[in-house]
Design a protein around this motif. Sequence first.
Motif, mmCIF file in Angstrom:
data_model
loop_
_atom_site.group_PDB
_atom_site.id
_atom_site.type_symbol
_atom_site.label_atom_id
_atom_site.label_comp_id
_atom_site.label_asym_id
_atom_site.label_seq_id
_atom_site.Cartn_x
_atom_site.Cartn_y
_atom_site.Cartn_z
ATOM 1 N N PHE A 162 -6.451 11.558 11.161
ATOM 2 C CA PHE A 162 -6.552 10.136 11.336
ATOM 3 C C PHE A 162 -7.707 9.628 10.302
ATOM 4 C CE2 PHE A 162 -3.898 8.404 14.728
ATOM 5 C CZ PHE A 162 -2.803 8.831 14.078
ATOM 6 N N LYS A 163 -8.786 10.652 10.250
ATOM 7 C CA LYS A 163 -9.863 10.211 9.364
ATOM 8 C C LYS A 163 -9.713 10.234 7.805
ATOM 9 C CE LYS A 163 -11.412 14.990 8.571
ATOM 10 N NZ LYS A 163 -12.630 15.922 8.714
ATOM 11 N N SER A 164 -8.380 10.568 7.392
ATOM 12 C CA SER A 164 -8.021 10.700 5.969
ATOM 13 C C SER A 164 -7.235 9.354 5.608
ATOM 14 C CB SER A 164 -7.091 11.857 5.668
ATOM 15 O OG SER A 164 -6.362 11.833 4.631
ATOM 16 N N ASP A 165 -7.931 8.683 4.530
ATOM 17 C CA ASP A 165 -7.286 7.457 3.965
ATOM 18 C C ASP A 165 -6.075 7.718 3.451
ATOM 19 O OD1 ASP A 165 -9.628 5.939 4.665
ATOM 20 O OD2 ASP A 165 -10.259 5.876 2.710
ATOM 21 N N ASP A 166 -5.659 8.921 2.953
ATOM 22 C CA ASP A 166 -4.503 9.170 2.517
ATOM 23 C C ASP A 166 -3.342 9.312 3.309
ATOM 24 O OD1 ASP A 166 -5.515 8.978 -0.372
ATOM 25 O OD2 ASP A 166 -5.829 11.279 -0.234
ATOM 26 N N TYR A 167 -3.750 9.770 4.441
ATOM 27 C CA TYR A 167 -3.089 10.089 5.684
ATOM 28 C C TYR A 167 -2.506 8.732 6.063
ATOM 29 C CZ TYR A 167 -0.642 12.062 9.777
ATOM 30 O OH TYR A 167 0.254 12.555 10.356
ATOM 31 N N LEU A 168 -3.519 7.953 6.234
ATOM 32 C CA LEU A 168 -3.221 6.472 6.955
ATOM 33 C C LEU A 168 -2.149 5.709 6.131
ATOM 34 C CD1 LEU A 168 -6.927 5.836 8.352
ATOM 35 C CD2 LEU A 168 -4.941 6.324 9.652
ATOM 36 N N ILE A 169 -2.515 6.024 4.744
ATOM 37 C CA ILE A 169 -1.646 4.956 3.896
ATOM 38 C C ILE A 169 -0.109 5.646 3.855
ATOM 39 C CG2 ILE A 169 -1.145 4.510 1.486
ATOM 40 C CD1 ILE A 169 -4.300 4.311 1.252
ATOM 41 N N LYS A 170 -0.360 6.863 3.904
ATOM 42 C CA LYS A 170 1.195 7.782 3.877
ATOM 43 C C LYS A 170 2.032 7.187 5.201
ATOM 44 C CE LYS A 170 3.003 12.314 3.642
ATOM 45 N NZ LYS A 170 2.973 13.713 3.644
ATOM 46 N N VAL B 6 6.081 1.399 7.198
ATOM 47 C CA VAL B 6 6.099 0.181 7.498
ATOM 48 C C VAL B 6 6.621 -1.057 6.375
ATOM 49 C CG1 VAL B 6 4.770 -1.709 8.604
ATOM 50 C CG2 VAL B 6 4.209 0.633 9.352
ATOM 51 N N PRO B 7 7.808 -1.721 6.429
ATOM 52 C CA PRO B 7 8.112 -2.352 5.382
ATOM 53 C C PRO B 7 7.117 -3.311 4.979
ATOM 54 C CG PRO B 7 10.041 -2.292 6.954
ATOM 55 C CD PRO B 7 8.771 -1.580 7.542
ATOM 56 N N ALA B 8 6.397 -4.155 5.641
ATOM 57 C CA ALA B 8 5.441 -5.007 5.101
ATOM 58 C C ALA B 8 3.952 -4.389 4.570
ATOM 59 C CB ALA B 8 4.828 -5.865 6.446
ATOM 60 N N LEU B 9 3.913 -2.926 4.539
ATOM 61 C CA LEU B 9 2.884 -2.363 4.363
ATOM 62 C C LEU B 9 3.106 -1.434 3.042
ATOM 63 C CD1 LEU B 9 0.936 -1.503 7.458
ATOM 64 C CD2 LEU B 9 0.613 -3.542 6.039
ATOM 65 N N LYS B 10 4.336 -1.159 2.820
ATOM 66 C CA LYS B 10 4.837 -0.341 1.769
ATOM 67 C C LYS B 10 4.598 -0.561 0.325
ATOM 68 C CE LYS B 10 9.157 2.180 -0.122
ATOM 69 N NZ LYS B 10 8.422 3.564 -0.053
ATOM 70 N N ASP B 11 3.713 0.165 -0.374
ATOM 71 C CA ASP B 11 3.246 -0.359 -1.502
ATOM 72 C C ASP B 11 2.472 -1.447 -1.592
ATOM 73 O OD1 ASP B 11 4.419 2.099 -2.666
ATOM 74 O OD2 ASP B 11 6.500 1.022 -2.926
ATOM 75 N N ASN B 12 1.742 -1.786 -0.542
ATOM 76 C CA ASN B 12 0.961 -2.828 -0.354
ATOM 77 C C ASN B 12 -0.311 -2.916 -0.997
ATOM 78 O OD1 ASN B 12 -0.866 -5.103 0.524
ATOM 79 N ND2 ASN B 12 0.742 -5.734 2.015
ATOM 80 N N THR B 13 -0.804 -3.326 -2.148
ATOM 81 C CA THR B 13 -2.066 -3.110 -2.885
ATOM 82 C C THR B 13 -3.153 -3.173 -2.042
ATOM 83 O OG1 THR B 13 -0.892 -2.824 -5.107
ATOM 84 C CG2 THR B 13 -3.462 -3.025 -4.920
ATOM 85 N N ALA B 14 -3.049 -4.842 -1.364
ATOM 86 C CA ALA B 14 -4.271 -5.185 -0.859
ATOM 87 C C ALA B 14 -4.372 -4.443 0.559
ATOM 88 C CB ALA B 14 -3.862 -6.739 -0.273
ATOM 89 N N PHE B 15 -3.310 -4.060 1.299
ATOM 90 C CA PHE B 15 -3.643 -3.291 2.384
ATOM 91 C C PHE B 15 -4.350 -1.770 1.915
ATOM 92 C CE2 PHE B 15 -2.018 0.491 4.736
ATOM 93 C CZ PHE B 15 -2.518 0.167 6.046
ATOM 94 N N GLN B 16 -3.731 -1.081 0.940
ATOM 95 C CA GLN B 16 -4.313 0.138 0.394
ATOM 96 C C GLN B 16 -5.728 0.201 0.013
ATOM 97 O OE1 GLN B 16 -1.643 1.937 -2.328
ATOM 98 N NE2 GLN B 16 0.112 1.965 -0.872
ATOM 99 N N ASN B 17 -6.134 -1.065 -0.700
ATOM 100 C CA ASN B 17 -7.360 -1.175 -1.202
ATOM 101 C C ASN B 17 -8.321 -1.413 0.045
ATOM 102 O OD1 ASN B 17 -6.671 -0.956 -3.745
ATOM 103 N ND2 ASN B 17 -6.472 -2.909 -4.171
#
Length: 280
Positions: free
Chosen positions: A193-201, A206-217
């Motif tokens: 879980f320390k990996s941002d890439d893993y957390l974003i993956k 999650v529908p509300a977070l999928k390709d959510n740029t604000a969340f990813q940033n």
Amino acid sequence: MSKRNSAAAKTAARERLRAERERQAKKAKVKRQIIVAASVVAVLAAAGGIGYAVVQANKPSHWEAVKDEKVVAPANTTGTNGTTVIIGKASAKKTLKVYEDPRCPICAQFEQVVGATVKKDIDDGKFKIQYIGGTFLDGDALGKGQIGSRGEGSKSAMAAMGAALNVSDEAFLEYKTALYSKKWHPDESDDKFKSDDYLIKVAQTVPALKDNTAFQNAVKSGKYDAWALAMSKTWDTNKDGVTGTPSFVMNGKILTADSQGNPPMTVAQFNQVVDAALKA
């Protein structure tokens, strides 16, 4: 050969020998100077490298530095530094406090077995939940201002959950469920879980977070890192007597499934202790 010519020849030979010795001496002196200069440069370089290493070693880690940063609280929070996270219908009369650590394997087990029941109870207005997240599995003791040495995954996941909460309560709950799922939750010894890439993956499920740029940033920039530490401090300094996860509190009492103080880990156990607490 005359004595004069013989003496001149000897004198000339001696002069040539003297000149050769002077030339060799000058050559050796220059060589010594070059060696000394190179040694000085090497020493200075080594000293500089050591100095740099010392400076780097004494620099606070990312999370140590975050402790002193101003907290940016996610939306859908209240209280000091946004550490009060209550989800559910306003009409629900009682609140179930849920104490968890993102890396906790028992929390993952509970979510996989009982999570759907908890979600239904929230949707039905049976109770609200108040989420209190800790990071003790990272080796943290935020109540004492200490950042531990066992990892970063709990803190990073907590910050990512803050980014999900900023989107909506529903996104937070769904993301928490995904993080605890069999597919995505790592072994306790694996700090995935320390990996941002893993957390974003994981968030891509999650529908509300999928390709959510604000969340990813927000995840990549560490926008809610200080909030994660503030939340962890709330866990560390809780007044409910909670010392482990998962723990559930209602009416100021820890809900346990047996005389050993174990948390409810089945739907039947959970319903039994919660129903009793709701009637109290």
